[in-house]
Write a protein that holds these residues in place. Structure first.
Motif, PDB file in Angstrom:
ATOM      1  N   LEU A  38       0.778  -1.151  -0.074  1.00 59.20           N
ATOM      2  CA  LEU A  38       0.007  -0.089   0.021  1.00 59.20           C
ATOM      3  C   LEU A  38       0.996   1.301  -0.050  1.00 59.20           C
ATOM      4  O   LEU A  38       1.526   1.471   0.946  1.00 59.20           O
ATOM      5  CB  LEU A  38      -0.801   0.065   1.226  1.00 59.20           C
ATOM      6  N   ASN A  40       1.830   5.407  -0.112  1.00 55.24           N
ATOM      7  CA  ASN A  40       1.235   6.653   0.619  1.00 55.24           C
ATOM      8  C   ASN A  40       0.100   7.017   0.233  1.00 55.24           C
ATOM      9  O   ASN A  40      -0.456   7.609   0.761  1.00 55.24           O
ATOM     10  CB  ASN A  40       2.610   7.588   0.650  1.00 55.24           C
ATOM     11  N   HIS A  42      -2.318   5.671  -0.992  1.00 47.42           N
ATOM     12  CA  HIS A  42      -3.438   4.579  -0.841  1.00 47.42           C
ATOM     13  C   HIS A  42      -3.523   3.731  -1.778  1.00 47.42           C
ATOM     14  O   HIS A  42      -4.609   3.055  -2.157  1.00 47.42           O
ATOM     15  CB  HIS A  42      -4.653   5.372  -0.440  1.00 47.42           C
ATOM     16  N   LYS A  44      -2.678   0.535  -4.245  1.00 49.77           N
ATOM     17  CA  LYS A  44      -2.244  -0.855  -3.880  1.00 49.77           C
ATOM     18  C   LYS A  44      -1.383  -1.482  -5.375  1.00 49.77           C
ATOM     19  O   LYS A  44      -1.802  -0.961  -6.437  1.00 49.77           O
ATOM     20  CB  LYS A  44      -3.096  -2.157  -3.489  1.00 49.77           C
TER      21      LYS A  44
END
Length: 160
Positions: A38, A40, A42, A44
């Motif tokens: 993950l 920074n 957000h 993936k």
């Protein structure tokens, strides 16, 4: 010897020129050489370790390799040096957690083959050789089947 060093140096220069460094928290372990981070922002990202191939699920030492990498990186922040995208869209990378090179750690532990088809780093070949000569994990078996052969055999048996 100089030629080998030159090619190794050129490989790493190529990687550095085309590489991107990312940092993220490991949120899922798929197997011994694939996991999800993950970032920074957000987002993936699936990561496939460069230059190594671990036993598959269902193959001898497959669960051991997954457990090993889980203990090493699960829930931790890792730094990845991307080398390329593979045909499945995964980011192929050299991965570090703290000061540990994860790719090398798997080779040293005897839980991965040096995937020479995609990497020619002499040091990694030596790590594999040392693991073999000390009969570590996969190398404790008489004739371990490399994962790429195991996948090919499994695919052939499905098609017949």
């Amino acid at each position: 010897m100089r030629i080998v060093l030159l090619f190794t140096l050129l490989f790493f220069v190529h990687v550095l020129l085309h590489a991107q460094t990312l940092t993220g928290k490991v949120v899922k372990i798929a197997d011994g050489d694939t996991f999800t981070i993950l970032l920074n922002n957000h987002q993936k990202k699936r990561i496939r370790l460069h230059g190594v191939d671990c036993p598959e699920k269902g193959q001898d030492f497959g669960n051991v390799a997954k457990e090993y990498i889980s203990n090493l990186i699960a829930g931790k922040s890792v730094t990845i040096l991307t080398t390329k995208k593979d045909r499945y869209g995964r980011t192929v990378a050299i991965v570090k957690v703290d000061t540990t090179n994860v790719n090398e750690s798997l080779l040293r532990a005897g839980l991965a083959w040096h995937y020479k088809q995609y990497d020619n780093t002499q040091h990694w070949a030596e790590l594999e050789h040392q693991a073999k000569s000390h009969h570590r994990k996969i190398w404790s078996m008489q004739n371990p089947t490399p994962p790429w052969q195991w996948r090919k055999q499994k695919k052939a048996s499905k098609n017949s």
